[in-house]
Scaffold this active site. Sequence first.
Site, PDB file in Angstrom:
ATOM      1  N   LYS A 218     -15.423  -0.676  27.581  1.00 29.36           N
ATOM      2  CA  LYS A 218     -14.220  -1.335  27.059  1.00 29.36           C
ATOM      3  C   LYS A 218     -13.417  -2.096  28.111  1.00 29.36           C
ATOM      4  O   LYS A 218     -13.351  -1.676  29.261  1.00 29.36           O
ATOM      5  CB  LYS A 218     -13.296  -0.279  26.459  1.00 29.36           C
ATOM      6  CG  LYS A 218     -13.849   0.356  25.223  1.00 29.36           C
ATOM      7  CD  LYS A 218     -12.921   1.443  24.781  1.00 29.36           C
ATOM      8  CE  LYS A 218     -13.396   2.056  23.476  1.00 29.36           C
ATOM      9  NZ  LYS A 218     -12.614   3.242  23.160  1.00 29.36           N
ATOM     10  N   GLY A 397     -11.999   7.949  37.806  1.00 22.99           N
ATOM     11  CA  GLY A 397     -10.602   7.538  37.639  1.00 22.99           C
ATOM     12  C   GLY A 397      -9.877   7.446  38.968  1.00 22.99           C
ATOM     13  O   GLY A 397      -9.096   6.509  39.201  1.00 22.99           O
TER      14      GLY A 397
HETATM   15  P1  AMP Z   1     -17.128   3.439  30.651  1.00 19.69           P
HETATM   16  O1  AMP Z   1     -16.931   4.926  30.457  1.00 19.69           O
HETATM   17  O2  AMP Z   1     -16.097   2.603  30.015  1.00 19.69           O
HETATM   18  O3  AMP Z   1     -17.403   3.084  32.097  1.00 19.69           O
HETATM   19  O4  AMP Z   1     -18.434   3.085  29.845  1.00 19.69           O
HETATM   20  C1  AMP Z   1     -19.699   3.582  30.137  1.00 19.69           C
HETATM   21  C2  AMP Z   1     -20.512   3.504  28.898  1.00 19.69           C
HETATM   22  O5  AMP Z   1     -20.562   2.170  28.437  1.00 19.69           O
HETATM   23  C3  AMP Z   1     -21.950   3.942  29.074  1.00 19.69           C
HETATM   24  O6  AMP Z   1     -22.137   5.155  28.403  1.00 19.69           O
HETATM   25  C4  AMP Z   1     -22.745   2.812  28.423  1.00 19.69           C
HETATM   26  O7  AMP Z   1     -23.751   3.273  27.553  1.00 19.69           O
HETATM   27  C5  AMP Z   1     -21.684   2.064  27.644  1.00 19.69           C
HETATM   28  N1  AMP Z   1     -22.067   0.665  27.394  1.00 19.69           N
HETATM   29  C6  AMP Z   1     -22.413  -0.252  28.292  1.00 19.69           C
HETATM   30  N2  AMP Z   1     -22.769  -1.403  27.665  1.00 19.69           N
HETATM   31  C7  AMP Z   1     -22.644  -1.194  26.347  1.00 19.69           C
HETATM   32  C8  AMP Z   1     -22.887  -1.989  25.192  1.00 19.69           C
HETATM   33  N3  AMP Z   1     -23.323  -3.235  25.291  1.00 19.69           N
HETATM   34  N4  AMP Z   1     -22.672  -1.437  23.993  1.00 19.69           N
HETATM   35  C9  AMP Z   1     -22.218  -0.166  23.892  1.00 19.69           C
HETATM   36  N5  AMP Z   1     -21.976   0.638  24.957  1.00 19.69           N
HETATM   37  C10 AMP Z   1     -22.180   0.123  26.167  1.00 19.69           C
END
Ligand code: AMP
Length: 416
Positions: A218, A397
Amino acid sequence: MASIDNYNFNGKKAIVRVDFNVPLDENGNITDDTRIRGALPTLKKILEDGGSLIIMSHMGKPKGKVNPKLSLAQIKDAVAKALGRDVKFAEDCANADEAAANLKPGEVLLLENLRFYPEEEGKPVGIDKEDPAYEAAKKEMKARQKDFAKKLASYADVYVNDAFGTAHRKHASTAVIADNFSADNKMLGFLMQKEVQAVDNILSDIKRPFTAIMGGSKVSTKIGIIENLMDKVDNLILCGGMTYTFAKAQGGKVGNSICENDKLDLALDIIKKAKEKGVNLVLATDCVAADDFSNDANTKVVSVMDIPEGWEGLDAGPESCKAFAEAIRPAKTILWNGPAGVFEFDNFTGGSRAIAEAIVEATDNGAFSLVGGGDSVACVNKFGMADQVSYVSTGGGALLEAIEGKVLPGVAAVKE
Ligand code: AMP
């Protein structure tokens, strides 16, 4: 603040906050012991000096209640093995006076999960933030947190904080406890020192070009750091799930892709700011789209602006991978946080792998590369490239907040 390098622990009892929040399988076996290994230099130094050791950590999110599934008893033997000596266990971290008092030089006591007590985090439990009584409950809990920290401090002569992963939290064991020790009896551990130094390399001694790669799911959770990096970097790669918020904001059709519809304006604002500041913003142009959120889904490479209905972008496409690598290879300072796709599925690791490979190449050519945040670390581990980058941070974090320029309470507390 004292320095662990020249502190003599001989005859002292040291209480050390570590991050032993290690992943366990359903049988309670450790699946990745990186965090235990990370704390060893500090723990061994104390024991080799002739000190005794009281180790404290949290595990998971028990929310102030005893939960056997999150008991640190499960990792006692692994800690003993790593240290090469017996480890005693205190089942109640707030009533370990006797066990601590009886410790002899060279002996080790592991305290039970600190978060079995709500006082550790210091947040009132069972009361909503909207409740008019919340502020009073918060005040009361803060007082209890102080007492809890004082109790932990009473076990030892000296306090060491080696838990970078929780350094951005003002918890009893990470920050509040430090008030009970004089400046020459509190310090950062070796791991913390290394982490702080790595962040410093990124923030104060930037060799250019500086390329930052932010991925993950996100925009909303990364906006603080994206805005902060905008003032520092030459190239900013935004990838992963964020891609589709940017594509939609620019009029694209993103099908079922992950997309934050309430962040479209924010995405446009980031694009505008990058232009104003002369930052080369690299966004994915193509993606590997799937007809299901699964490793075995059917796939096709499509433009991020034109993803068919029923399909979702799960990885960066080949054209994007090429653009990412071009912005990474010449860099002399590199920061990577967050994967470029759903790397947990083996068929959607291409984007993250292309990034990791380019980082390794740049590092070979003299760049300082810092990889941080649980998922990007999992990526470099999965690809077997962790020892080919300059530094792999244990903090998620905490790392992001430090790079945003925020003072980490866990670091500040021992400095005061
Ligand atoms: P974050 O915790 O925000 O760093 O997000 C990490 C997560 O983002 C991982 O578990 C990935 O599987 C997910 N992620 C990365 N690219 C995508 C995508 N295109 N669609 C859905 N999830 C994603």
